[in-house]
Scaffold this motif. Structure first.
Motif, PDB file in Angstrom:
ATOM      1  N   UNK A 433       0.829  -1.208   0.000  1.00 15.85           N
ATOM      2  CA  UNK A 433       0.000   0.000   0.000  1.00 15.85           C
ATOM      3  C   UNK A 433       0.862   1.256   0.000  1.00 15.85           C
ATOM      4  N   UNK A 434       1.869   1.278   0.870  1.00 13.70           N
ATOM      5  CA  UNK A 434       2.720   2.473   0.976  1.00 13.70           C
ATOM      6  C   UNK A 434       3.621   2.624  -0.240  1.00 13.70           C
ATOM      7  N   UNK A 435       4.164   1.509  -0.721  1.00 15.69           N
ATOM      8  CA  UNK A 435       5.193   1.602  -1.761  1.00 15.69           C
ATOM      9  C   UNK A 435       4.629   1.700  -3.179  1.00 15.69           C
ATOM     10  N   UNK A 436       3.453   1.125  -3.445  1.00 14.17           N
ATOM     11  CA  UNK A 436       2.985   1.134  -4.823  1.00 14.17           C
ATOM     12  C   UNK A 436       1.502   1.471  -4.989  1.00 14.17           C
ATOM     13  N   UNK A 437       0.763   1.633  -3.895  1.00 10.45           N
ATOM     14  CA  UNK A 437      -0.667   1.905  -3.995  1.00 10.45           C
ATOM     15  C   UNK A 437      -0.975   3.394  -4.093  1.00 10.45           C
ATOM     16  N   UNK A 438      -2.214   3.725  -4.513  1.00  7.46           N
ATOM     17  CA  UNK A 438      -2.642   5.120  -4.590  1.00  7.46           C
ATOM     18  C   UNK A 438      -2.672   5.753  -3.205  1.00  7.46           C
ATOM     19  N   UNK A 439      -3.036   4.933  -2.183  1.00  2.00           N
ATOM     20  CA  UNK A 439      -3.023   5.462  -0.798  1.00  2.00           C
ATOM     21  C   UNK A 439      -1.620   5.938  -0.418  1.00  2.00           C
ATOM     22  N   UNK A 440      -0.627   5.164  -0.855  1.00  2.00           N
ATOM     23  CA  UNK A 440       0.762   5.558  -0.590  1.00  2.00           C
ATOM     24  C   UNK A 440       1.120   6.869  -1.257  1.00  2.00           C
ATOM     25  N   UNK A 441       0.632   7.066  -2.470  1.00  2.00           N
ATOM     26  CA  UNK A 441       0.894   8.334  -3.176  1.00  2.00           C
ATOM     27  C   UNK A 441       0.258   9.516  -2.459  1.00  2.00           C
ATOM     28  N   UNK A 442      -0.955   9.312  -1.928  1.00  2.00           N
ATOM     29  CA  UNK A 442      -1.631  10.384  -1.172  1.00  2.00           C
ATOM     30  C   UNK A 442      -0.819  10.728   0.077  1.00  2.00           C
ATOM     31  N   UNK A 443      -0.364   9.695   0.787  1.00  2.00           N
ATOM     32  CA  UNK A 443       0.452   9.929   1.990  1.00  2.00           C
ATOM     33  C   UNK A 443       1.767  10.619   1.637  1.00  2.00           C
ATOM     34  N   UNK A 444       2.358  10.229   0.515  1.00  2.00           N
ATOM     35  CA  UNK A 444       3.637  10.813   0.095  1.00  2.00           C
ATOM     36  C   UNK A 444       3.463  12.297  -0.232  1.00  2.00           C
ATOM     37  N   UNK A 445       2.345  12.626  -0.881  1.00  2.00           N
ATOM     38  CA  UNK A 445       2.083  14.044  -1.193  1.00  2.00           C
ATOM     39  C   UNK A 445       1.908  14.856   0.090  1.00  2.00           C
ATOM     40  N   UNK A 446       1.177  14.286   1.046  1.00  2.83           N
ATOM     41  CA  UNK A 446       0.962  14.980   2.319  1.00  2.83           C
ATOM     42  C   UNK A 446       2.287  15.175   3.064  1.00  2.83           C
ATOM     43  N   UNK A 447       3.115  14.131   3.079  1.00  2.00           N
ATOM     44  CA  UNK A 447       4.435  14.236   3.720  1.00  2.00           C
ATOM     45  C   UNK A 447       5.283  15.302   3.023  1.00  2.00           C
ATOM     46  N   UNK A 448       5.164  15.370   1.703  1.00  3.29           N
ATOM     47  CA  UNK A 448       5.898  16.384   0.942  1.00  3.29           C
ATOM     48  C   UNK A 448       5.471  17.802   1.298  1.00  3.29           C
TER      49      UNK A 448
END
Length: 482
Positions: A433-448
């Motif tokens: 989920x974190x490494x390749x899922x869309x949920x991971x992308x949402x979390x990555x954007x928020x962290x950014x």
């Protein structure tokens, strides 16, 4: 200790952390910040009793800035006061109590001090500094949300008769998100034990501080920040002035060992954001059964990873707290048979310790499976890295829930009912989920977004810079009139 004449002209502040890297690192970063950015002379008081190898190495590094002097307090004999069964917080508090017996004479030898900055578990200093007319500030190293809970705890203790974990509803901390009873920190889960009494003693003294520094910033925890600074409950305590000065994290890490260099060289060969970094803090350890499930889950996920492996123990999740950077065992002895061979090229296993800042900063790192200690949390967010939240002890369960439900930068695996472990299939799911899922992308954007916000807060004119600057200006004004 030889002090340059130019330094005697500057305001002089002492900084005192309790033992443990989670306390020493943020207080050392504050000390460096005061010296480098605010022109303050700092004496850093080091409790040497049971100090880990990593603590000794950090505090006696030749790279510390001029104007920051480390003073080793004499070791205390606590052998008759603690044993192998003594829980970590009780052991830490006894260590501090015995180590601070010479504190008054040490402070007097330092001459006129504008302030002493302590962490939460050094509150014996309040009475000593009161006698010496030295203003004492607390650097509260966990989150703002945890400060709100800690300030509320003495009231909760007076008003509730049953065990807190048996309450029928979450704990309603004034002005904050309610805390689920299952997320309560270990130290308050049994009110009869010494750990609970020690914790309550120290948090009940927070109002004695001249001010409270926090390793956070408003954008990360806006609700908790508003509560502790404006809610009537905290004003009525009264709560001292609260200064959010974070995120202060370790900055100047450099590869120091062959293992560090190997780790970074391996990362250099991996695609961007493709590697999951798995590290459970300076004091964290897993049980043998849980480590086996973690290894299988990583293998099944087919994601690239760096695993910081530590010899498992069924004794305590904080088993290496006083032995950071010490004993290093061969991972082959405790990882599943054939794991290292099967994952060769996909994963890298590093025994005991890794250069965490350098790994999180590396462009190949795309996720962090973390114990959610506050230092690691800040390091992950300030490098824009989403997390798999794997809390182990202390207030880490509260941090994990906040990171998932409020901040939006983490996912938390479910523990298998009855087994008491996170099973391999669940680990595979959350890692993917974190490494390749869309949920991971949402979390990555928020962290950014928070990464950008953190830089802004710390820069000249930013909220954290100005918050600390207001206090140092007071110290400088007082220094002038001495």
């Amino acid at each position: 200790m030889v002090v340059a004449e130019s330094e005697t002209m500057k305001p002089h502040v002492a900084v005192l952390p309790s033992p443990g890297m989670g306390h020493v690192i943020p207080l050392l970063e504050l000390a460096k910040c005061l010296v480098i950015h605010h022109d303050i002379h700092v004496s850093f008081l080091n409790i040497t009793t049971e100090a880990s190898a990593a603590q000794k190495q950090l505090l006696h590094s030749p790279t510390l800035p001029q104007g920051l002097h480390v003073i080793d307090l004499p070791p205390a004999d606590i052998s008759t006061l603690v044993n192998e069964e003594t829980l970590v917080l009780t052991r830490l508090c006894i260590n501090v109590e015995e180590s601070l017996k010479p504190l008054k004479s040490v402070l007097m030898e330092l001459g006129k001090l504008q302030a002493l900055v302590i962490d939460l578990f050094c509150t014996q200093a309040f009475e000593i500094c009161n006698d010496l007319s030295i203003p004492t500030y607390t650097f509260f190293t966990p989150s703002t949300a945890f400060l709100a809970f800690s300030l509320y705890l003495p009231t909760l203790d007076r008003e509730v008769e049953c065990e807190f974990v048996d309450l029928p509803a979450p704990v309603q901390v004034p002005g904050c998100t309610p805390v689920r009873t299952e997320d309560l920190l270990d130290q308050v889960r049994n009110r009869k034990i010494d750990e609970c009494k020690w914790f309550l003693l120290h948090v009940s003294r927070l109002p004695m501080a001249a001010g409270i520094f926090l390793n956070s910033w408003e954008d990360l925890e806006p609700v908790s920040h508003k509560a502790v600074t404006a809610h009537p409950f905290y004003q009525n305590i009264p709560t001292p002035p609260v200064h959010q000065i974070g995120p202060l994290i370790k900055q100047d890490e450099a590869p120091e060992t062959e293992s560090d260099a190997e780790c970074l060289a391996w990362l250099d060969k991996q695609p961007s954001k493709s590697v999951l970094f798995v590290a459970l803090g300076s004091g964290g350890t897993l049980t043998g059964a849980q480590l086996t499930e973690l290894a299988w889950g990583l293998e099944m996920s087919r994601q690239k990873f760096i695993l910081v492996a530590r010899k498992p123990t069924d004794a305590s999740a904080s088993a290496t707290f006083f032995n950071v950077g010490g004993d290093v065992s061969d991972p082959k002895a405790y990882l599943p048979e054939g794991f290292l061979e099967r994952t060769k090229g996909v994963g890298l296993v590093v025994p005991s310790w890794a250069p965490q800042i350098l790994v999180l900063r590396h462009p190949s790192t795309g996720g962090f499976l973390s114990h959610c200690g506050w230092n690691s949390t800040l390091e992950s967010i300030t490098h824009g890295i989403p997390m798999v939240a794997w809390p182990l002890y202390a207030e880490q369960r509260m941090n994990a829930t906040m990171l998932v439900e409020e901040v939006g930068v983490a996912v938390k695996p479910a523990v298998e009912g009855g087994k008491g472990v996170v099973v391999r299939e669940e680990i595979e799911r959350v890692v993917r989920m974190v490494m390749e899922g869309e949920e991971g992308n949402v979390m990555r954007r928020r962290a950014g977004e928070l990464k950008v916000s953190a830089v802004k807060a710390l820069n000249f004119g930013g909220s954290s810079y100005e918050s600390l600057s207001r206090v140092t200006k007071e110290w400088k004004a007082e220094h002038i009139y001495i």
